[in-house]
Each structure stands twice: as C-alpha cells, then as structure tokens.
Motif scaffolding. Sequence first.
Motif, PDB file in Angstrom:
ATOM      1  N   PRO A   1      15.490  33.692  30.346  1.00  0.00           N
ATOM      2  CA  PRO A   1      13.921  33.883  29.329  1.00  0.00           C
ATOM      3  C   PRO A   1      14.918  35.786  29.401  1.00  0.00           C
ATOM      4  CG  PRO A   1      13.339  33.502  30.991  1.00  0.00           C
ATOM      5  CD  PRO A   1      14.558  33.032  31.279  1.00  0.00           C
ATOM      6  N   ASN A   2      14.998  36.166  27.768  1.00  0.00           N
ATOM      7  CA  ASN A   2      14.233  38.078  27.764  1.00  0.00           C
ATOM      8  C   ASN A   2      13.103  38.048  27.790  1.00  0.00           C
ATOM      9  OD1 ASN A   2      15.741  40.308  26.681  1.00  0.00           O
ATOM     10  ND2 ASN A   2      14.303  39.799  25.803  1.00  0.00           N
ATOM     11  N   CYS A   3      12.550  38.974  28.320  1.00  0.00           N
ATOM     12  CA  CYS A   3      12.024  40.426  28.172  1.00  0.00           C
ATOM     13  C   CYS A   3      11.965  41.455  27.647  1.00  0.00           C
ATOM     14  CB  CYS A   3      10.828  40.714  30.225  1.00  0.00           C
ATOM     15  SG  CYS A   3      12.767  41.923  30.970  1.00  0.00           S
ATOM     16  N   SER A   4      10.831  42.083  27.018  1.00  0.00           N
ATOM     17  CA  SER A   4      10.629  43.622  25.595  1.00  0.00           C
ATOM     18  C   SER A   4       9.475  44.230  27.085  1.00  0.00           C
ATOM     19  CB  SER A   4      10.001  43.554  24.955  1.00  0.00           C
ATOM     20  OG  SER A   4      11.105  41.986  24.521  1.00  0.00           O
ATOM     21  N   PRO A   5      10.385  45.617  27.660  1.00  0.00           N
ATOM     22  CA  PRO A   5      10.024  46.331  28.528  1.00  0.00           C
ATOM     23  C   PRO A   5       8.929  47.051  27.839  1.00  0.00           C
ATOM     24  CG  PRO A   5      11.967  45.879  29.771  1.00  0.00           C
ATOM     25  CD  PRO A   5      11.978  45.409  27.883  1.00  0.00           C
ATOM     26  N   SER A   6       7.457  47.133  28.272  1.00  0.00           N
ATOM     27  CA  SER A   6       6.974  48.703  27.557  1.00  0.00           C
ATOM     28  C   SER A   6       6.658  49.051  28.215  1.00  0.00           C
ATOM     29  CB  SER A   6       5.611  48.278  27.520  1.00  0.00           C
ATOM     30  OG  SER A   6       4.455  47.667  28.542  1.00  0.00           O
ATOM     31  N   PHE A   7       7.593  50.000  29.336  1.00  0.00           N
ATOM     32  CA  PHE A   7       7.003  50.529  30.384  1.00  0.00           C
ATOM     33  C   PHE A   7       8.586  50.872  31.221  1.00  0.00           C
ATOM     34  CE2 PHE A   7       4.826  47.890  32.324  1.00  0.00           C
ATOM     35  CZ  PHE A   7       5.568  47.164  34.078  1.00  0.00           C
ATOM     36  N   LYS A   8       9.023  51.730  31.873  1.00  0.00           N
ATOM     37  CA  LYS A   8      10.263  51.972  33.132  1.00  0.00           C
ATOM     38  C   LYS A   8       9.482  52.250  33.828  1.00  0.00           C
ATOM     39  CE  LYS A   8      13.647  51.217  31.058  1.00  0.00           C
ATOM     40  NZ  LYS A   8      14.546  50.079  31.182  1.00  0.00           N
ATOM     41  N   ILE A   9       9.968  51.573  35.732  1.00  0.00           N
ATOM     42  CA  ILE A   9       9.630  52.144  37.481  1.00  0.00           C
ATOM     43  C   ILE A   9      10.440  53.237  37.261  1.00  0.00           C
ATOM     44  CG2 ILE A   9       9.901  50.699  39.315  1.00  0.00           C
ATOM     45  CD1 ILE A   9       9.348  49.203  38.402  1.00  0.00           C
ATOM     46  N   GLY A  10       9.758  54.518  37.564  1.00  0.00           N
ATOM     47  CA  GLY A  10      10.879  56.032  37.950  1.00  0.00           C
ATOM     48  C   GLY A  10      11.573  55.652  39.688  1.00  0.00           C
ATOM     49  N   PRO A  11      12.260  56.251  39.319  1.00  0.00           N
ATOM     50  CA  PRO A  11      12.458  56.939  40.901  1.00  0.00           C
ATOM     51  C   PRO A  11      11.950  56.822  42.090  1.00  0.00           C
ATOM     52  CG  PRO A  11      13.373  58.626  39.628  1.00  0.00           C
ATOM     53  CD  PRO A  11      11.990  57.487  38.548  1.00  0.00           C
ATOM     54  N   GLU A  12      10.486  57.306  42.048  1.00  0.00           N
ATOM     55  CA  GLU A  12       9.587  57.929  42.302  1.00  0.00           C
ATOM     56  C   GLU A  12       7.927  57.046  42.503  1.00  0.00           C
ATOM     57  OE1 GLU A  12      11.101  59.426  45.198  1.00  0.00           O
ATOM     58  OE2 GLU A  12      12.573  59.820  44.404  1.00  0.00           O
TER      59      GLU A  12
ATOM     60  N   LYS B   1       9.812  41.565  48.555  1.00  0.00           N
ATOM     61  CA  LYS B   1      11.641  41.813  49.821  1.00  0.00           C
ATOM     62  C   LYS B   1      12.663  41.910  48.605  1.00  0.00           C
ATOM     63  CE  LYS B   1       9.692  38.474  53.122  1.00  0.00           C
ATOM     64  NZ  LYS B   1       9.701  36.915  53.472  1.00  0.00           N
ATOM     65  N   SER B   2      12.621  41.466  47.290  1.00  0.00           N
ATOM     66  CA  SER B   2      13.857  42.124  46.367  1.00  0.00           C
ATOM     67  C   SER B   2      13.403  43.106  46.293  1.00  0.00           C
ATOM     68  CB  SER B   2      13.577  41.144  45.556  1.00  0.00           C
ATOM     69  OG  SER B   2      13.896  39.931  45.860  1.00  0.00           O
ATOM     70  N   LEU B   3      12.758  44.109  46.340  1.00  0.00           N
ATOM     71  CA  LEU B   3      12.316  45.255  45.805  1.00  0.00           C
ATOM     72  C   LEU B   3      12.640  46.269  46.634  1.00  0.00           C
ATOM     73  CD1 LEU B   3       8.836  44.701  43.094  1.00  0.00           C
ATOM     74  CD2 LEU B   3      11.394  45.875  42.516  1.00  0.00           C
ATOM     75  N   GLU B   4      11.914  45.995  48.076  1.00  0.00           N
ATOM     76  CA  GLU B   4      12.469  46.634  49.198  1.00  0.00           C
ATOM     77  C   GLU B   4      13.584  47.048  49.271  1.00  0.00           C
ATOM     78  OE1 GLU B   4       9.364  47.680  52.990  1.00  0.00           O
ATOM     79  OE2 GLU B   4      10.758  45.314  53.047  1.00  0.00           O
ATOM     80  N   ALA B   5      14.008  46.121  49.251  1.00  0.00           N
ATOM     81  CA  ALA B   5      15.702  45.398  49.611  1.00  0.00           C
ATOM     82  C   ALA B   5      16.821  46.488  48.702  1.00  0.00           C
ATOM     83  CB  ALA B   5      16.087  44.688  49.755  1.00  0.00           C
ATOM     84  N   ALA B   6      15.719  46.869  47.269  1.00  0.00           N
ATOM     85  CA  ALA B   6      16.660  47.850  46.639  1.00  0.00           C
ATOM     86  C   ALA B   6      16.071  49.069  46.474  1.00  0.00           C
ATOM     87  CB  ALA B   6      16.542  46.674  44.762  1.00  0.00           C
ATOM     88  N   GLY B   7      15.812  49.586  47.566  1.00  0.00           N
ATOM     89  CA  GLY B   7      15.216  50.968  47.530  1.00  0.00           C
ATOM     90  C   GLY B   7      13.972  51.244  47.599  1.00  0.00           C
ATOM     91  N   LYS B   8      13.785  50.199  46.976  1.00  0.00           N
ATOM     92  CA  LYS B   8      11.415  51.134  46.207  1.00  0.00           C
ATOM     93  C   LYS B   8      11.014  50.780  47.450  1.00  0.00           C
ATOM     94  CE  LYS B   8      12.489  51.918  42.766  1.00  0.00           C
ATOM     95  NZ  LYS B   8      12.602  53.123  41.807  1.00  0.00           N
ATOM     96  N   ARG B   9      10.083  51.450  46.856  1.00  0.00           N
ATOM     97  CA  ARG B   9       9.068  51.521  48.497  1.00  0.00           C
ATOM     98  C   ARG B   9       7.829  50.339  47.647  1.00  0.00           C
ATOM     99  NH1 ARG B   9       4.893  56.678  49.654  1.00  0.00           N
ATOM    100  NH2 ARG B   9       3.823  55.812  51.459  1.00  0.00           N
ATOM    101  N   VAL B  10       7.838  49.768  48.550  1.00  0.00           N
ATOM    102  CA  VAL B  10       6.379  49.070  48.067  1.00  0.00           C
ATOM    103  C   VAL B  10       4.901  48.795  49.181  1.00  0.00           C
ATOM    104  CG1 VAL B  10       6.173  46.509  48.219  1.00  0.00           C
ATOM    105  CG2 VAL B  10       8.352  46.999  47.571  1.00  0.00           C
TER     106      VAL B  10
ATOM    107  N   GLY C   1      17.724  54.693  34.288  1.00  0.00           N
ATOM    108  CA  GLY C   1      18.941  54.835  34.585  1.00  0.00           C
ATOM    109  C   GLY C   1      19.464  53.247  34.336  1.00  0.00           C
ATOM    110  N   THR C   2      19.653  52.327  33.771  1.00  0.00           N
ATOM    111  CA  THR C   2      19.421  50.891  33.786  1.00  0.00           C
ATOM    112  C   THR C   2      19.517  51.061  32.158  1.00  0.00           C
ATOM    113  OG1 THR C   2      18.196  49.598  34.245  1.00  0.00           O
ATOM    114  CG2 THR C   2      19.387  49.817  36.335  1.00  0.00           C
ATOM    115  N   VAL C   3      20.800  49.483  31.625  1.00  0.00           N
ATOM    116  CA  VAL C   3      20.746  49.388  30.301  1.00  0.00           C
ATOM    117  C   VAL C   3      20.591  48.248  29.995  1.00  0.00           C
ATOM    118  CG1 VAL C   3      21.862  49.865  28.069  1.00  0.00           C
ATOM    119  CG2 VAL C   3      21.885  51.410  29.784  1.00  0.00           C
ATOM    120  N   ALA C   4      19.742  47.708  29.495  1.00  0.00           N
ATOM    121  CA  ALA C   4      19.771  45.774  29.420  1.00  0.00           C
ATOM    122  C   ALA C   4      19.974  45.080  28.128  1.00  0.00           C
ATOM    123  CB  ALA C   4      18.274  45.560  30.357  1.00  0.00           C
ATOM    124  N   ASP C   5      20.476  46.355  27.589  1.00  0.00           N
ATOM    125  CA  ASP C   5      20.225  45.747  25.647  1.00  0.00           C
ATOM    126  C   ASP C   5      22.054  45.905  25.255  1.00  0.00           C
ATOM    127  OD1 ASP C   5      17.342  45.278  26.004  1.00  0.00           O
ATOM    128  OD2 ASP C   5      16.929  46.638  25.195  1.00  0.00           O
TER     129      ASP C   5
END
Length: 452
Positions: A43-54, A70-79, A326-330
């Motif tokens: 299923p597709n989602c339509s983001p109205s915002f972005k999560i910045g690097p910091e 756990k997945s976000l932390e593994a991806a290097g995000k601060r949770v 920094g990612t392109v999903a479309d």
Amino acid sequence: MARRGNIEQMSAAKAMERARSNGLRKYPAPDKDGDRLYPLASPNCSPSFKIGPEDTIFAIGSCFARNVEKSLEAAGKRVLSREFELGAIGESLGDAANFFNKYSIHSVTNEIRWALERDSFPGEDLIYPLGKGRYCDSQLGMAKLDFPMDDILAFRHRYLDAMAQAATADVLILTLGYVETWYDTKLGLYLNVSPPGPLIKAEPERFEFRVLSYQDVLDGLEELYALLQKHRTKPLKMLVTVSPVPLLATFRDMDVLVANAYSKSVQRAALDEFLIGKEGVDYFPSYEFVTLSNPTVAWSRGDYRHVSPDVVNRIMSNVLTNYVEGTVADAGDTPTETMTPEALMSWVRMMQKLEDYEAIVDLLAKNRDLADGDVDVLLFESAALRRLERIEDAFEALVKAVNLAPGRPMPLERLIMLCRPLRRPDDARKLMDVHAAKFPNRDTFRDRVDWL
C-alpha cells in the motif's frame, strides 16, 4: 466532541477529476498491478513531512511500536523512547512482558498527560497492593513490583520523565492496539491491562470491562493531540498507525476473529477522521502491509500473531524511503518504493519461502545496484536462477559473489559445482586451484568433487 459528519465532501466534477489523476485508484488484479497485493501487499503512503538527518523520534503504543523503534534505531536514527534511566527497579524488570507497551489510546494519553502535567499523576493510588509487600501497576503491564512504595513511586517518576520526551522529540509515532479495555471506577481512568485477579475478587464492582466505540477512540486521539500541542514548542510531525498484531483472546461473547475485526477496523476508521485538518500528521499503512499479505510470509514464531521480522523490515524500508530526507520514493505516475538493503534481503527470503523464483529474479533485476552489492543476495539469486534452469545466468551471479567476497568459500564452491551441468571441466580445475590456495583447510569439499 461533536461529530463532523462526512469526512470528505466535494462536487461530483471534482471527484471525477481527482479519480482520473489517481494512478492507484483501481484494486489490483492478477493481470494488472497484482504484485502490489500478492504475495506481499504494497500500500502506498503520501508523506506530508520529512524526517531530517538530526530529527529525534519517539514511538509509543502497542507492541508493534517496539518493532518500529528497533528498526529506526538500526537505521541510525536517534529514538528517544529507547533512551531511559529507570534505576534499580527498571533494571530488575528488564524486558518484562508488556512493560513498555500501551494497548489503547487511553493508556497512551494517560502516560503522556501524567508525564507533561505531573500534578495529574495519581501517585500511590495507581499502585495496587497484592499482599506481602508486592504491588502492581496496571498501566505498566503484568510486571510484579517487589519493592517499597517509596522506591516504586521514584521509579514511576523516572518512567514519566522518559515519557515526557514526547514533547521534545521531532517526530512522534503512535501505534494503536486494542479497544477491549479495563476501567477503574474508583480512580476514574482506563487501565493498560486487566486488573489483577485478587483485586477483582476483593472489589468486584470497582473495575469494568469496556469496549471502546468509534467515538471513544476519536475523542481519545483528539485529547492526545491537544495535549501534545499544548506542551510542544516545535511543530508536530506525527505518524499514526494501527498495529497488525491481533487480539490474543477476547473478553466479548463472540468469536475472537470477529472481535479482532471490530477492534482493528474501528480504530482504523477513527484515524481517518482524526487526520482531517491536522498538518504534519500522517497515517502509515503498516496494518494493511501485514493483513493484506500472504500469511505464509506475514507471520512468524509459528503462530498467526507475531509479524515476521522480514515483513517488519519491508514496512520500515517503506517508512525510511518515504519519510527520511535524501531518499526518493516516487518515480513516474505511480508511486514506487526505493528499497533499502535490509528490505531487499527480506523480500528475497520471503519469496524463497514461497518458492517464487521468478519473483526473486524480477525483483533483483529492478534493484540491480543493491543486489550486486550484497553477496548473500547474489547467492539467493543464483539459486533462484538455477531453479528456473537459467544455469548460465546463475553462473554469472556467482562470479559476482566470488568477486565481492573473495574470502568466503561458499560462493567459490557453488561456482565450482555449477561448472558440472555447464560442462566446463577446465574452468572447474582452475577454480579448484584457487580454492586450494585460498582455503587449504577445506579439503573435504575438494574431495567431494570427484567428477573432474
């Protein structure tokens, strides 16, 4: 709160115009967009915002929120919801069942209100005595607390300090769980889990079982939103979703399958109305990702309740590629997902489980750069090509794997074995010399190659 009525209303002409521009308007069929539904729903989602690097992230809700963290932390995000110091009591509980999970919207709102408006916290009244110096807190799951009351209250405030980070995190993720709830009529609040049996026996009229209505869920969501807006100093970026994890059992007088359908659907419906007019608040379809997918790959642990880690990776890949800057999903008119390496491997493992070798080959062809950078993915690709009797292509995939991981014996050994059906004894002999030089201790393998 007053009902709004229709959640959408527009002229017929505008509705027709919008439909013409929606590339995902029609339900998938086997001959058109079938891969969006089978074997894994997309299923597709339509983001109205972005999560910045910091940007920092705070997740709260049912057990599926822990997968998200756990997945976000593994991806290097601060949770932030995984950053806490709960003292000796917290350390003693460890990962006690249900400890961090909040199963209903009211359980979530309770904790956030107490954390941000500390004077509202019921304190000792919330801690139920079980006798012999033992207590429990039905907001914190099934954990039994064998500590003095003063220590328990100090621990409880540390916990609320952790919850207060919901006001400072850049992004909030809310996962709704169930609508079968328990209510303490004496304290006038919803509990997170059922009250302990001894208390029900001692005060049979104090506690009530309640099944939330659509309006109950919507009002709870609105209350939480107002609370966050009141205490936050930065714009709210929020993802809301419904946990795909079903009820373990129901307290209603009906089949648990029917009770679970109500529990999930009423929350899913309330979220659509809740989103109206709320800038920076999005629905993410994790529920649909799991429940619309093939059960063979959707669930793990030998049951039908716990979501497969591979599917979690698939879901979180979609979150990351859609929401992280920094990612392109479309691409083109129809939105598509940009794979993460973890999600690509998860896809391949799931397709392997279904023995869908064509799907593996097609997927890796579409993600060639990622596939060529992962030796394990290349090994899966070679195996799939071999199953499809595309032996030359399987050989080429193994050549890539050998070049990518020259220190691993398995790719080279598989390459040697593939020389036999290709009738390339000279190539096999050369590769055997390489094998003997690089892996002298693996003579057992070389002894098995008795066809040269």
